[in-house]
Design a protein around this motif. Structure first.
Motif, PDB file in Angstrom:
ATOM      1  N   SER A 472       0.829  -1.204   0.000  1.00 23.36           N
ATOM      2  CA  SER A 472       0.000   0.000   0.000  1.00 23.36           C
ATOM      3  C   SER A 472       0.866   1.257   0.000  1.00 23.36           C
ATOM      4  O   SER A 472       0.567   2.235  -0.695  1.00 23.36           O
ATOM      5  CB  SER A 472      -0.930   0.002   1.220  1.00 23.36           C
ATOM      6  OG  SER A 472      -1.864  -1.058   1.156  1.00 23.36           O
ATOM      7  N   TYR A 473       1.960   1.232   0.786  1.00 26.41           N
ATOM      8  CA  TYR A 473       2.850   2.390   0.831  1.00 26.41           C
ATOM      9  C   TYR A 473       3.621   2.546  -0.476  1.00 26.41           C
ATOM     10  O   TYR A 473       3.919   3.670  -0.902  1.00 26.41           O
ATOM     11  CB  TYR A 473       3.816   2.277   2.012  1.00 26.41           C
ATOM     12  CG  TYR A 473       3.270   2.898   3.274  1.00 26.41           C
ATOM     13  CD1 TYR A 473       3.635   4.186   3.652  1.00 26.41           C
ATOM     14  CD2 TYR A 473       2.375   2.211   4.082  1.00 26.41           C
ATOM     15  CE1 TYR A 473       3.125   4.769   4.802  1.00 26.41           C
ATOM     16  CE2 TYR A 473       1.861   2.773   5.233  1.00 26.41           C
ATOM     17  CZ  TYR A 473       2.239   4.060   5.588  1.00 26.41           C
ATOM     18  OH  TYR A 473       1.718   4.633   6.727  1.00 26.41           O
ATOM     19  N   ALA A 475       2.438   1.942  -3.411  1.00 26.24           N
ATOM     20  CA  ALA A 475       1.497   2.641  -4.288  1.00 26.24           C
ATOM     21  C   ALA A 475       1.311   4.096  -3.847  1.00 26.24           C
ATOM     22  O   ALA A 475       1.216   5.009  -4.684  1.00 26.24           O
ATOM     23  CB  ALA A 475       0.153   1.913  -4.293  1.00 26.24           C
ATOM     24  N   HIS A 476       1.284   4.321  -2.529  1.00 28.80           N
ATOM     25  CA  HIS A 476       1.082   5.671  -1.991  1.00 28.80           C
ATOM     26  C   HIS A 476       2.236   6.599  -2.365  1.00 28.80           C
ATOM     27  O   HIS A 476       2.030   7.797  -2.604  1.00 28.80           O
ATOM     28  CB  HIS A 476       0.962   5.565  -0.470  1.00 28.80           C
ATOM     29  CG  HIS A 476       0.554   6.825   0.211  1.00 28.80           C
ATOM     30  ND1 HIS A 476      -0.723   7.346   0.119  1.00 28.80           N
ATOM     31  CD2 HIS A 476       1.250   7.691   1.016  1.00 28.80           C
ATOM     32  CE1 HIS A 476      -0.806   8.454   0.832  1.00 28.80           C
ATOM     33  NE2 HIS A 476       0.375   8.694   1.381  1.00 28.80           N
ATOM     34  N   ALA A 478       4.252   6.209  -5.035  1.00 28.80           N
ATOM     35  CA  ALA A 478       4.533   6.165  -6.469  1.00 28.80           C
ATOM     36  C   ALA A 478       4.396   7.561  -7.082  1.00 28.80           C
ATOM     37  O   ALA A 478       3.781   8.461  -6.494  1.00 28.80           O
ATOM     38  CB  ALA A 478       3.585   5.182  -7.158  1.00 28.80           C
ATOM     39  N   ASP A 480       2.495   8.745  -9.221  1.00 29.48           N
ATOM     40  CA  ASP A 480       1.102   9.184  -9.318  1.00 29.48           C
ATOM     41  C   ASP A 480       0.322   8.874  -8.047  1.00 29.48           C
ATOM     42  O   ASP A 480      -0.909   8.946  -8.029  1.00 29.48           O
ATOM     43  CB  ASP A 480       0.410   8.514 -10.511  1.00 29.48           C
ATOM     44  CG  ASP A 480       0.427   6.990 -10.416  1.00 29.48           C
ATOM     45  OD1 ASP A 480       1.170   6.450  -9.555  1.00 29.48           O
ATOM     46  OD2 ASP A 480      -0.296   6.342 -11.200  1.00 29.48           O
ATOM     47  N   GLY A 481       1.017   8.550  -6.959  1.00 21.95           N
ATOM     48  CA  GLY A 481       0.362   8.206  -5.713  1.00 21.95           C
ATOM     49  C   GLY A 481      -0.075   9.428  -4.921  1.00 21.95           C
ATOM     50  O   GLY A 481       0.467  10.532  -5.089  1.00 21.95           O
ATOM     51  N   ARG A 484       2.504  11.734  -2.939  1.00 19.81           N
ATOM     52  CA  ARG A 484       3.395  12.709  -3.579  1.00 19.81           C
ATOM     53  C   ARG A 484       2.984  14.151  -3.277  1.00 19.81           C
ATOM     54  O   ARG A 484       3.736  15.081  -3.533  1.00 19.81           O
ATOM     55  CB  ARG A 484       3.431  12.461  -5.086  1.00 19.81           C
ATOM     56  CG  ARG A 484       4.245  11.217  -5.475  1.00 19.81           C
ATOM     57  CD  ARG A 484       5.693  11.348  -5.030  1.00 19.81           C
ATOM     58  NE  ARG A 484       6.465  10.140  -5.286  1.00 19.81           N
ATOM     59  CZ  ARG A 484       7.446  10.057  -6.184  1.00 19.81           C
ATOM     60  NH1 ARG A 484       7.759  11.117  -6.908  1.00 19.81           N
ATOM     61  NH2 ARG A 484       8.108   8.924  -6.339  1.00 19.81           N
ATOM     62  N   HIS A 513      10.487  10.678  -1.644  1.00 16.56           N
ATOM     63  CA  HIS A 513       9.502   9.645  -1.920  1.00 16.56           C
ATOM     64  C   HIS A 513      10.125   8.458  -2.663  1.00 16.56           C
ATOM     65  O   HIS A 513       9.845   7.296  -2.344  1.00 16.56           O
ATOM     66  CB  HIS A 513       8.352  10.218  -2.760  1.00 16.56           C
ATOM     67  CG  HIS A 513       7.610  11.331  -2.089  1.00 16.56           C
ATOM     68  ND1 HIS A 513       8.027  12.638  -2.153  1.00 16.56           N
ATOM     69  CD2 HIS A 513       6.475  11.328  -1.352  1.00 16.56           C
ATOM     70  CE1 HIS A 513       7.181  13.402  -1.491  1.00 16.56           C
ATOM     71  NE2 HIS A 513       6.231  12.649  -0.983  1.00 16.56           N
ATOM     72  N   ARG A 517      10.322   4.598  -1.397  1.00 21.70           N
ATOM     73  CA  ARG A 517       9.640   3.585  -2.203  1.00 21.70           C
ATOM     74  C   ARG A 517      10.614   2.497  -2.640  1.00 21.70           C
ATOM     75  O   ARG A 517      10.292   1.306  -2.610  1.00 21.70           O
ATOM     76  CB  ARG A 517       8.997   4.245  -3.424  1.00 21.70           C
ATOM     77  CG  ARG A 517       8.116   3.326  -4.247  1.00 21.70           C
ATOM     78  CD  ARG A 517       7.308   4.126  -5.265  1.00 21.70           C
ATOM     79  NE  ARG A 517       6.375   3.264  -5.959  1.00 21.70           N
ATOM     80  CZ  ARG A 517       6.622   2.659  -7.124  1.00 21.70           C
ATOM     81  NH1 ARG A 517       7.805   2.838  -7.725  1.00 21.70           N
ATOM     82  NH2 ARG A 517       5.719   1.896  -7.697  1.00 21.70           N
ATOM     83  N   PRO A 556      -1.920   5.251   3.955  1.00 26.11           N
ATOM     84  CA  PRO A 556      -2.718   4.047   3.673  1.00 26.11           C
ATOM     85  C   PRO A 556      -3.339   3.480   4.939  1.00 26.11           C
ATOM     86  O   PRO A 556      -2.765   3.523   6.022  1.00 26.11           O
ATOM     87  CB  PRO A 556      -1.683   3.085   3.076  1.00 26.11           C
ATOM     88  CG  PRO A 556      -0.661   3.976   2.456  1.00 26.11           C
ATOM     89  CD  PRO A 556      -0.569   5.164   3.377  1.00 26.11           C
TER      90      PRO A 556
END
Length: 573
Positions: A472-473, A475-476, A478, A480-481, A484, A513, A517, A556
């Motif tokens: 989840s993190y 994606a958060h 990313a 486009d998350g 950002r 970020h 990630r 998330p």
């Protein structure tokens, strides 16, 4: 010190207790097509209609007409529940009303959104007020089990008081705990009572919410027979062709504090409740079930008086807005009140989330509050769907009420916007809540640096849940998350210091970020022993890494590990 765009806080020492503003510090929801406030906002902005046919298994075992022709807003898989997380035995979870099952994780997520650790509030005077109007699951339990009913069935699904009581019990909260039934106004009434509790000093924190699940066909059948359900399968608020409402599932919770306490605690203030009011129509109508224009206007005026706000200054109202004949009564009452002192050309936008997700009934008020909080945060009002021709039952020219059909800015430049949420019920209860946005002081330049590296600590009750949280993190964070939009430091500070610590934990470090990630990506598929060897930041490390508090941001949600607990009906037992 001032926080409202350069103007003083709107209360005096003499009236401070009665008129103290209330901060909305956290929100959580499960709604048709949206399992979070962020998903709801995307749905609203995109003009998505979440109405669909009744799920095939929703009324299994029930005798009656072809229910699959009914349309409404429905949650998926209401049978699933992470009972183990809340320490609930499987046999107890099976006889729990799914409204209780879903409320528990939604309340937890609302607290996480607020950056509040439930364990730190255990034993505190924390109030719980939750709206509930229907108890379909009791009918299913009674009919499915026949003579084998026991005390577990009684407290699990028959006693509505357990909706609030179970939440207080499993979170260890010692303040007032009340299930509110004011029909369709239940959750907005719950919010009003929670604000009174905070203002009176009876509680320091409050959870206000509502739960509504359509688990049986009987109420829908009676609404259908009465001709108040939409044959078109939509809530067309304010439209000339509106032909009724559609029923919907929904569970929502708002976390509240007094504004002064929230600012002192460093909480993120998502919106400010300036005032609220409840009223009853009394005998100001010919029949108990009739709406009253006078009664609704009375609640509105009381709310604006409580808030210290001139009605003519209101920029947006989230209406009750069902798409029935009562729309004209509601809009008439709004016109009567909001026209007072309104400057020429100052429109008031009016919309309804029901046009997207249907009527969540006992939860509708809190859903409206969450939508309004999001409007205030983003400075925008999403379109109200299915509005093509204004209802001839409303004198639209008398006061500049306007239903937005596209995304519109909220308020006017240079002014702090004011919004309201209106609610009413079949029992004659009216509710009105007045909100605004908090303009925070400028952050000192030294605290705005985001150079890192920062420690990001994640934890979950199991390894599987921790893996889910890591994903989840990823994606958060990313490109486009959603993450950002927030500073890396604030993300790490919130996750590390304002999240509950569970048995399975890991810590990674990063200056931005992308670094965070990448560190999380490298852990995917890592064996248990390597994750265990990944040192968790100690209290001393955290203090050194974050010498000053950061800002609470949205992260998330907790990764639930749900197990199916079938709805009790004649085919199951």
């Amino acid at each position: 010190m001032t926080y409202f765009g350069g103007s003083a806080l709107p209360w005096t020492e003499d009236s401070q207790q009665r008129n103290t503003p209330i901060a909305v510090v956290g929100i959580g929801c499960r709604l048709p097509g949206a399992d979070s406030a962020e998903a709801l906002w995307e749905q609203l902005l995109g003009g998505t209609d979440a109405i669909r046919r009744v799920p095939e298994d929703r009324f299994s075992g029930a005798e009656g007409p072809a229910y699959d022709t009914w349309r409404g807003g429905f949650l998926d898989d209401v049978e699933s529940f992470d009972a183990g997380f809340f320490g609930i035995a499987p046999q107890d979870a099976e006889v729990m009303d799914p409204q209780q099952r879903i409320l528990l994780p939604v309340a937890w997520e609302a607290l996480e959104d607020a950056g509040i650790l439930p364990a730190e509030w255990g034993g505190a005077r924390t109030a719980v007020y939750v709206g509930q109007a229907h108890g379909d699951n009791w009918d299913r339990t009674r009919d499915g089990r026949g003579g084998s009913l026991d005390l577990g069935c009684l407290v699990g699904t028959h006693q509505r008081s357990m909706l609030a009581g179970r939440l207080s019990y499993h979170l260890g909260l010692h303040g007032p705990s009340v299930t509110v039934d004011a029909a369709q106004a239940s959750s907005l009434a719950a919010l009003h009572l929670a604000c009174l509790s905070l203002r009176a000093g009876e509680s320091a924190l409050a959870l206000a919410g509502g739960a509504n699940l359509i688990l049986g066909p009987d109420a829908t059948g009676m609404f259908d027979s009465a001709g108040v359900l939409s044959e078109a399968g939509r809530c067309a608020f304010g439209d000339a062709g509106a032909d009724g409402f559609v029923r919907s599932d929904g569970v929502a919770v708002a976390v509240l504090k007094r504004l002064d306490r929230a600012l002192a605690d460093g909480d993120r203030v998502r919106a400010v409740i300036l005032g609220s009011a409840l009223s009853h129509d009394g005998a100001d109508k010919g029949h108990l079930l009739d709406p009253s224009r006078v009664g609704q206007a009375r609640a509105m005026r009381w709310a604006y008086e409580d808030a210290g706000v001139a009605p003519g200054e209101v920029d947006y109202v989230e209406a009750h807005g069902t798409g029935t004949r009562i729309d004209a009564v509601e809009l008439g009452a709004l016109g009567d009140v909001l026209a007072e002192g309104r400057r020429p050309g100052h429109r008031c936008l009016v919309g309804s989330a029901k046009s997207n997700i249907g009527h969540t009934e006992a939860a509708a008020g809190i859903v409206g509050v969450i939508k309004t909080v999001l409007c205030l945060e983003h400075g925008q009002v999403p379109p109200s769907l299915h509005f093509q021709k204004p209802s001839p039952g409303v004198d639209w020219a008398r006061v500049p009420l306007a239903v937005p059909t596209s995304v519109e800015p909220l308020g006017t430049p240079g002014r702090r916007p004011t919004a309201a949420v209106n609610g009413q019920s079949i029992s004659g209860v009216n509710a009105h809540v007045v909100l605004t946005r908090l303009d925070t002081p400028n952050t000192p330049d030294g605290a705005a640096r985001d150079d890192g590296p920062w420690p990001l600590t994640l934890s979950a009750p199991s390894r599987a849940a921790l893996d889910g949280l890591v994903r989840s993190y990823i994606a958060h964070l990313a490109p486009d998350g959603a993450g950002r939009h927030d500073r890396t430091r604030d993300i790490c500070w919130t996750a590390t210091t304002r999240r509950t610590r569970h048995a399975h934990r890991l810590t990674v470090h990063g200056s931005d970020h992308a670094e965070l990630r990448g560190a999380l990506l490298s852990l995917l598929g890592t064996p248990d022993d390597r994750v265990s060897a990944s040192a968790e930041a100690s209290a001393e490390d955290i203090a050194a890494a974050f010498p000053a508090a950061g800002a609470v941001v949205s992260l998330p949600a907790h990764p639930w590990q749900p197990v199916r607990h079938p709805l009790i009906n004649s085919t199951d037992h």
